[in-house]
Design an enzyme around this catalytic site. Structure first.
Site, PDB file in Angstrom:
ATOM      1  N   LYS A  47      -1.930   7.714   2.157  1.00 41.95           N
ATOM      2  CA  LYS A  47      -1.098   8.899   2.466  1.00 41.95           C
ATOM      3  C   LYS A  47      -1.321   9.987   1.438  1.00 41.95           C
ATOM      4  O   LYS A  47      -1.743   9.735   0.310  1.00 41.95           O
ATOM      5  CB  LYS A  47       0.390   8.529   2.514  1.00 41.95           C
ATOM      6  CG  LYS A  47       0.989   7.937   1.227  1.00 41.95           C
ATOM      7  CD  LYS A  47       1.456   8.926   0.183  1.00 41.95           C
ATOM      8  CE  LYS A  47       1.900   8.236  -1.096  1.00 41.95           C
ATOM      9  NZ  LYS A  47       2.031   9.094  -2.252  1.00 41.95           N
ATOM     10  N   ALA A  74      -3.955   2.947  -7.902  1.00 44.64           N
ATOM     11  CA  ALA A  74      -3.124   3.742  -8.818  1.00 44.64           C
ATOM     12  C   ALA A  74      -3.494   5.220  -8.751  1.00 44.64           C
ATOM     13  O   ALA A  74      -3.516   5.927  -9.748  1.00 44.64           O
ATOM     14  CB  ALA A  74      -3.210   3.215 -10.254  1.00 44.64           C
ATOM     15  N   GLY A  75      -3.788   5.687  -7.537  1.00 39.36           N
ATOM     16  CA  GLY A  75      -4.246   7.064  -7.362  1.00 39.36           C
ATOM     17  C   GLY A  75      -3.228   7.978  -6.716  1.00 39.36           C
ATOM     18  O   GLY A  75      -3.538   9.114  -6.399  1.00 39.36           O
ATOM     19  N   GLY A 123      -1.846   2.972  -2.086  1.00 45.99           N
ATOM     20  CA  GLY A 123      -2.716   1.862  -1.701  1.00 45.99           C
ATOM     21  C   GLY A 123      -1.998   0.518  -1.735  1.00 45.99           C
ATOM     22  O   GLY A 123      -2.153  -0.299  -0.815  1.00 45.99           O
ATOM     23  N   ASP A 147       7.454   3.702  -0.664  1.00 46.24           N
ATOM     24  CA  ASP A 147       6.381   4.239   0.174  1.00 46.24           C
ATOM     25  C   ASP A 147       5.942   3.273   1.267  1.00 46.24           C
ATOM     26  O   ASP A 147       5.122   3.633   2.118  1.00 46.24           O
ATOM     27  CB  ASP A 147       5.140   4.562  -0.690  1.00 46.24           C
ATOM     28  CG  ASP A 147       5.343   5.790  -1.566  1.00 46.24           C
ATOM     29  OD1 ASP A 147       6.366   6.484  -1.402  1.00 46.24           O
ATOM     30  OD2 ASP A 147       4.463   6.048  -2.407  1.00 46.24           O
TER      31      ASP A 147
HETATM   32  P1  ATP Z   1       2.023   5.373  -4.959  1.00 46.69           P
HETATM   33  O1  ATP Z   1       1.217   6.467  -4.356  1.00 46.69           O
HETATM   34  O2  ATP Z   1       2.807   4.585  -3.938  1.00 46.69           O
HETATM   35  O3  ATP Z   1       2.830   5.775  -6.133  1.00 46.69           O
HETATM   36  P2  ATP Z   1      -0.408   4.485  -6.161  1.00 46.69           P
HETATM   37  O4  ATP Z   1      -1.371   4.792  -5.067  1.00 46.69           O
HETATM   38  O5  ATP Z   1      -0.323   5.452  -7.278  1.00 46.69           O
HETATM   39  O6  ATP Z   1       1.011   4.265  -5.520  1.00 46.69           O
HETATM   40  P3  ATP Z   1      -1.252   1.775  -6.125  1.00 46.69           P
HETATM   41  O7  ATP Z   1      -2.687   1.825  -5.735  1.00 46.69           O
HETATM   42  O8  ATP Z   1      -0.288   1.351  -5.107  1.00 46.69           O
HETATM   43  O9  ATP Z   1      -0.788   3.130  -6.778  1.00 46.69           O
HETATM   44  O10 ATP Z   1      -1.186   0.833  -7.414  1.00 46.69           O
HETATM   45  C1  ATP Z   1      -0.169   0.932  -8.398  1.00 46.69           C
HETATM   46  C2  ATP Z   1      -0.114  -0.390  -9.165  1.00 46.69           C
HETATM   47  O11 ATP Z   1       0.424  -1.365  -8.291  1.00 46.69           O
HETATM   48  C3  ATP Z   1      -1.477  -0.938  -9.556  1.00 46.69           C
HETATM   49  O12 ATP Z   1      -1.852  -0.502 -10.823  1.00 46.69           O
HETATM   50  C4  ATP Z   1      -1.288  -2.427  -9.486  1.00 46.69           C
HETATM   51  O13 ATP Z   1      -0.953  -2.969 -10.746  1.00 46.69           O
HETATM   52  C5  ATP Z   1      -0.105  -2.648  -8.565  1.00 46.69           C
HETATM   53  N1  ATP Z   1      -0.428  -3.281  -7.256  1.00 46.69           N
HETATM   54  C6  ATP Z   1       0.301  -4.245  -6.668  1.00 46.69           C
HETATM   55  N2  ATP Z   1      -0.232  -4.585  -5.488  1.00 46.69           N
HETATM   56  C7  ATP Z   1      -1.319  -3.828  -5.318  1.00 46.69           C
HETATM   57  C8  ATP Z   1      -2.272  -3.736  -4.275  1.00 46.69           C
HETATM   58  N3  ATP Z   1      -2.224  -4.515  -3.184  1.00 46.69           N
HETATM   59  N4  ATP Z   1      -3.248  -2.818  -4.391  1.00 46.69           N
HETATM   60  C9  ATP Z   1      -3.281  -2.030  -5.493  1.00 46.69           C
HETATM   61  N5  ATP Z   1      -2.423  -2.108  -6.513  1.00 46.69           N
HETATM   62  C10 ATP Z   1      -1.437  -2.989  -6.436  1.00 46.69           C
END
Ligand code: ATP
Length: 320
Positions: A32, A119-120, A124, A159
């Site tokens: 998203k 973590a982007g 994800g 999310d």
């Molecule tokens: P958001 O946009 O919802 O804030 P994000 O895209 O910044 O999330 P994610 O890719 O969801 O971040 O990852 C954040 C942290 O969640 C990772 O550093 C990891 O430690 C943890 N995590 C737990 N499950 C997962 C998964 N299935 N894939 C990726 N990271 C995961």
């Protein structure tokens, strides 16, 4: 975990792996972008009230659930080494919550084919949680209602409900109370993937620090933005994109300013930090412009890679 399974590729050897693959259920889940992320002041529980306009984009993870002797997680993809494979993985937590509700053991192997940056700020992990939930529900023949699945999603994280629903939606509360939104056409995007991640709690912490002593207004969705989505007007959407977390993300990662500038210099209609970052999102006028902006971003050396995508994308979808 079966000793025959490689944890990073999920591939096994011999008939056991072949039989498992044959019995698997695969779900595709989108990333998203927040086209508006309006953030209120910190609540007593530490969360923030949000007006969060989500748009699903065509970058996908795939989660495959197969029967196993115990709950195991494997992951493949360019960022696979950054994904936890223990019970903290949102896919594993989704399987556990669903199984607990039905009084069954969460004995499943979850394999994540990861294409969404980790973590982007593109949700994800949330995508994998929603994907695992739908895959396990199908694998275990539970036939949960949409409402039941959404309840578990909200328990997993703010999310996660949107990852199940897809399309476009306004999330209020912590962002998890969703109203689906109409979208009148396709939008074209480029995402610049940064080196390393940004922790979402750290970005909210920086938001609080930057706003200390100030009155933060209650978050409200922009009528102009909702109208731009409804009519499919990219130029109007470009003028209305807004992310209240952007100053905090830029404060923690000042180098993102150069990435944003490289995309707008290359002809993007607008640029913003995606969610809590550090991925940056560029709205462009068409597919051709997406390719040229992506090439310019890569050439600028201000990001690790650039990905082209369109929106809206469907939510979690059973592939079989
Ligand atoms: P958001 O946009 O919802 O804030 P994000 O895209 O910044 O999330 P994610 O890719 O969801 O971040 O990852 C954040 C942290 O969640 C990772 O550093 C990891 O430690 C943890 N995590 C737990 N499950 C997962 C998964 N299935 N894939 C990726 N990271 C995961």
């Amino acid at each position: 975990m079966s000793e025959a399974v490689n944890p990073r590729t999920g591939t096994g050897t011999g008939t056991e792996a072949a039989a498992g693959a044959a019995a698997g259920v695969t779900v595709r889940v989108p990333a998203k972008v927040n086209v508006q992320l309006a953030v209120g002041g910190a609540r007593p529980d530490g969360f923030h009230d949000l007006a969060n306009v989500f748009l699903a984009v065509s970058l996908y993870d795939e989660v495959t659930a197969t029967p196993a002797a115990a709950l195991t997680v494997t992951c493949e993809g360019p960022d696979a080494d950054k994904v936890p494979l223990d019970r903290t993985n949102l896919a594993a937590r989704a399987a556990e919550l669903l199984a607990a509700r039905h009084g069954i053991a969460p004995d499943v192997h979850l394999h994540i084919a990861k294409d969404i940056p980790v973590a982007g700020g593109m949700a994800g992990g949330s995508a994998d949680g929603a994907g695992a939930l739908l895959a396990c529900d199908a694998l275990w023949g539970l036939d949960s209602s949409r409402e039941e699945l959404l309840e578990i999603c909200a328990e997993l994280g703010s999310d996660v409900p949107f990852s199940l629903v897809g399309g476009a939606a306004l999330g209020v509360g912590r962002g998890e109370r969703l109203t689906e939104l109409p979208v009148g056409g396709a939008f074209h995007w480029v995402f610049a993937v940064a080196d390393g991640g940004l922790s979402t709690p750290a970005v909210y912490g920086e938001f609080d620090r930057l706003n200390e002593g100030m009155t933060v207004p209650g978050p409200v969705a922009s009528p102009v933005l909702l109208d731009a989505l409804r009519t499919g007007d990219a130029t109007a959407l470009a003028g209305a994109l807004a992310n209240d977390l952007q100053p905090a993300a830029l404060s923690l990662r000042p180098s993102l300013a150069a990435t944003l500038a490289a995309g707008t210099d290359a002809g993007a209609l607008a640029a913003l930090v995606s969610g809590s970052g550090p991925t940056t999102a560029f709205l462009v006028k068409d597919a051709e412009s997406a390719e040229s902006v992506a090439a310019a971003l890569v050439a600028s050396g201000t990001c690790r890679t650039a990905r082209v995508a369109t929106s809206p994308a469907a939510g979690a979808t059973l592939l079989g």
